[in-house]
Design a protein around this motif. Structure first.
Motif, PDB file in Angstrom:
ATOM      1  N   PRO A  49       0.811  -1.221   0.000  1.00  0.00           N
ATOM      2  CA  PRO A  49       0.000   0.000   0.000  1.00  0.00           C
ATOM      3  C   PRO A  49       0.844   1.270   0.000  1.00  0.00           C
ATOM      4  CG  PRO A  49      -0.033  -1.026   2.168  1.00  0.00           C
ATOM      5  CD  PRO A  49       0.700  -1.969   1.249  1.00  0.00           C
ATOM      6  N   LEU A  50       0.317   2.288  -0.663  1.00  0.00           N
ATOM      7  CA  LEU A  50       0.956   3.594  -0.698  1.00  0.00           C
ATOM      8  C   LEU A  50       0.435   4.387   0.496  1.00  0.00           C
ATOM      9  CD1 LEU A  50       2.696   5.714  -2.128  1.00  0.00           C
ATOM     10  CD2 LEU A  50       0.698   6.300  -3.499  1.00  0.00           C
ATOM     11  N   LEU A  51       1.269   4.555   1.509  1.00  0.00           N
ATOM     12  CA  LEU A  51       0.892   5.265   2.727  1.00  0.00           C
ATOM     13  C   LEU A  51       1.449   6.673   2.634  1.00  0.00           C
ATOM     14  CD1 LEU A  51       1.679   2.419   5.284  1.00  0.00           C
ATOM     15  CD2 LEU A  51      -0.413   2.808   3.954  1.00  0.00           C
ATOM     16  N   PHE A  52       0.579   7.628   2.283  1.00  0.00           N
ATOM     17  CA  PHE A  52       1.012   9.003   2.046  1.00  0.00           C
ATOM     18  C   PHE A  52      -0.065   9.952   2.517  1.00  0.00           C
ATOM     19  CE2 PHE A  52       1.297  12.882  -0.382  1.00  0.00           C
ATOM     20  CZ  PHE A  52       2.641  13.175  -0.319  1.00  0.00           C
ATOM     21  N   ARG A  57      -1.113   7.215  12.549  1.00  0.00           N
ATOM     22  CA  ARG A  57      -2.318   8.015  12.788  1.00  0.00           C
ATOM     23  C   ARG A  57      -1.938   9.360  13.398  1.00  0.00           C
ATOM     24  NH1 ARG A  57      -6.769   4.708  14.547  1.00  0.00           N
ATOM     25  NH2 ARG A  57      -7.894   5.467  12.744  1.00  0.00           N
ATOM     26  N   ALA A  58      -2.548  10.419  12.909  1.00  0.00           N
ATOM     27  CA  ALA A  58      -2.372  11.753  13.490  1.00  0.00           C
ATOM     28  C   ALA A  58      -3.282  11.868  14.713  1.00  0.00           C
ATOM     29  CB  ALA A  58      -2.727  12.824  12.470  1.00  0.00           C
ATOM     30  N   ALA A  59      -2.869  12.643  15.672  1.00  0.00           N
ATOM     31  CA  ALA A  59      -3.675  12.857  16.875  1.00  0.00           C
ATOM     32  C   ALA A  59      -5.045  13.395  16.478  1.00  0.00           C
ATOM     33  CB  ALA A  59      -2.968  13.832  17.822  1.00  0.00           C
ATOM     34  N   GLY A  60      -6.089  12.694  16.877  1.00  0.00           N
ATOM     35  CA  GLY A  60      -7.448  13.108  16.550  1.00  0.00           C
ATOM     36  C   GLY A  60      -7.780  13.012  15.076  1.00  0.00           C
ATOM     37  N   ASP A  61      -6.961  12.304  14.323  1.00  0.00           N
ATOM     38  CA  ASP A  61      -7.144  12.152  12.871  1.00  0.00           C
ATOM     39  C   ASP A  61      -7.186  13.491  12.136  1.00  0.00           C
ATOM     40  OD1 ASP A  61      -7.088   9.361  12.929  1.00  0.00           O
ATOM     41  OD2 ASP A  61      -9.229   9.260  13.403  1.00  0.00           O
ATOM     42  N   HIS A  62      -6.443  14.471  12.643  1.00  0.00           N
ATOM     43  CA  HIS A  62      -6.334  15.785  12.012  1.00  0.00           C
ATOM     44  C   HIS A  62      -4.882  16.248  12.075  1.00  0.00           C
ATOM     45  CE1 HIS A  62     -10.691  15.928  12.294  1.00  0.00           C
ATOM     46  NE2 HIS A  62     -10.664  17.000  11.525  1.00  0.00           N
ATOM     47  N   PHE A  70      -6.834  20.043   9.192  1.00  0.00           N
ATOM     48  CA  PHE A  70      -7.327  19.230   8.079  1.00  0.00           C
ATOM     49  C   PHE A  70      -7.505  17.789   8.544  1.00  0.00           C
ATOM     50  CE2 PHE A  70      -4.830  22.640   6.220  1.00  0.00           C
ATOM     51  CZ  PHE A  70      -5.644  23.093   5.196  1.00  0.00           C
ATOM     52  N   PRO A  71      -8.594  17.131   8.123  1.00  0.00           N
ATOM     53  CA  PRO A  71      -8.759  15.720   8.471  1.00  0.00           C
ATOM     54  C   PRO A  71      -7.723  14.875   7.733  1.00  0.00           C
ATOM     55  CG  PRO A  71     -10.483  16.391   6.960  1.00  0.00           C
ATOM     56  CD  PRO A  71      -9.692  17.624   7.304  1.00  0.00           C
ATOM     57  N   LEU A  72      -7.198  13.867   8.395  1.00  0.00           N
ATOM     58  CA  LEU A  72      -6.256  12.951   7.769  1.00  0.00           C
ATOM     59  C   LEU A  72      -6.480  11.565   8.359  1.00  0.00           C
ATOM     60  CD1 LEU A  72      -3.875  12.745   5.767  1.00  0.00           C
ATOM     61  CD2 LEU A  72      -2.365  12.978   7.728  1.00  0.00           C
ATOM     62  N   PRO A  73      -6.997  10.619   7.573  1.00  0.00           N
ATOM     63  CA  PRO A  73      -7.237   9.286   8.094  1.00  0.00           C
ATOM     64  C   PRO A  73      -5.929   8.540   8.378  1.00  0.00           C
ATOM     65  CG  PRO A  73      -7.669   9.333   5.740  1.00  0.00           C
ATOM     66  CD  PRO A  73      -7.362  10.740   6.161  1.00  0.00           C
ATOM     67  N   GLN A  74      -6.040   7.463   9.116  1.00  0.00           N
ATOM     68  CA  GLN A  74      -4.860   6.642   9.428  1.00  0.00           C
ATOM     69  C   GLN A  74      -4.144   6.260   8.134  1.00  0.00           C
ATOM     70  OE1 GLN A  74      -5.669   3.104  11.679  1.00  0.00           O
ATOM     71  NE2 GLN A  74      -3.524   2.611  11.895  1.00  0.00           N
ATOM     72  N   HIS A  75      -2.843   6.396   8.116  1.00  0.00           N
ATOM     73  CA  HIS A  75      -1.957   6.103   6.987  1.00  0.00           C
ATOM     74  C   HIS A  75      -2.169   7.042   5.800  1.00  0.00           C
ATOM     75  CE1 HIS A  75      -0.607   2.717   9.216  1.00  0.00           C
ATOM     76  NE2 HIS A  75      -1.676   1.980   8.998  1.00  0.00           N
ATOM     77  N   GLY A  76      -2.826   8.171   6.002  1.00  0.00           N
ATOM     78  CA  GLY A  76      -2.965   9.165   4.944  1.00  0.00           C
ATOM     79  C   GLY A  76      -4.129   8.917   4.007  1.00  0.00           C
TER      80      GLY A  76
END
Length: 117
Positions: A49-52, A57-62, A70-76
């Motif tokens: 998988p391309l994880l970008f 995981r970002a704290a709070g998915d942001h 900005f929202p950012l899901p686990q692994h981008g």
């Protein structure tokens, strides 16, 4: 190759890349030997998988950039983005996903036709 994959080859290797997530699905040499995990769903159906733009995981998915959140899901976002070929000549391809041209969330991948040592 299917409608969901992009196939590229040169004198040494052939690859198949999934349009969803630009995941490398197959890497095979000219003798036909595969070099990637087969994706057995009993264990894990992924391959490469391309994880970008991040692994994990970002704290709070942001994330915060320039004071904006900005929202950012686990692994981008890349592994969940639909990529499309935006240009191609011979075996060379350029694929992009994540927004319109000029959008800072747009991710572009260049896939050269041959390895240059």
């Amino acid at each position: 190759m299917t409608a969901e994959t992009i196939a590229l080859a040169n004198d040494y290797i052939a690859v198949e890349i999934a349009a969803l997530g630009a995941e490398l699905r197959r890497l095979r040499d000219k003798a036909g030997r595969d070099f990637l995990w087969s994706g057995d769903p009993q264990y894990w159906n992924g391959r490469a998988p391309l994880l970008f733009p991040m692994v994990g995981r970002a704290a709070g998915d942001h994330i915060k950039i320039g004071g904006k959140s900005f929202p950012l899901p686990q692994h981008g976002f890349a592994r969940r983005s639909q990529f499309e070929t935006v240009s191609g000549l011979g075996h060379a391809r350029r694929a992009a996903a994540g927004g319109q041209r000029g959008d800072p969330r747009r991710l572009s991948l260049s896939l050269p036709a041959r390895h240059r040592p």
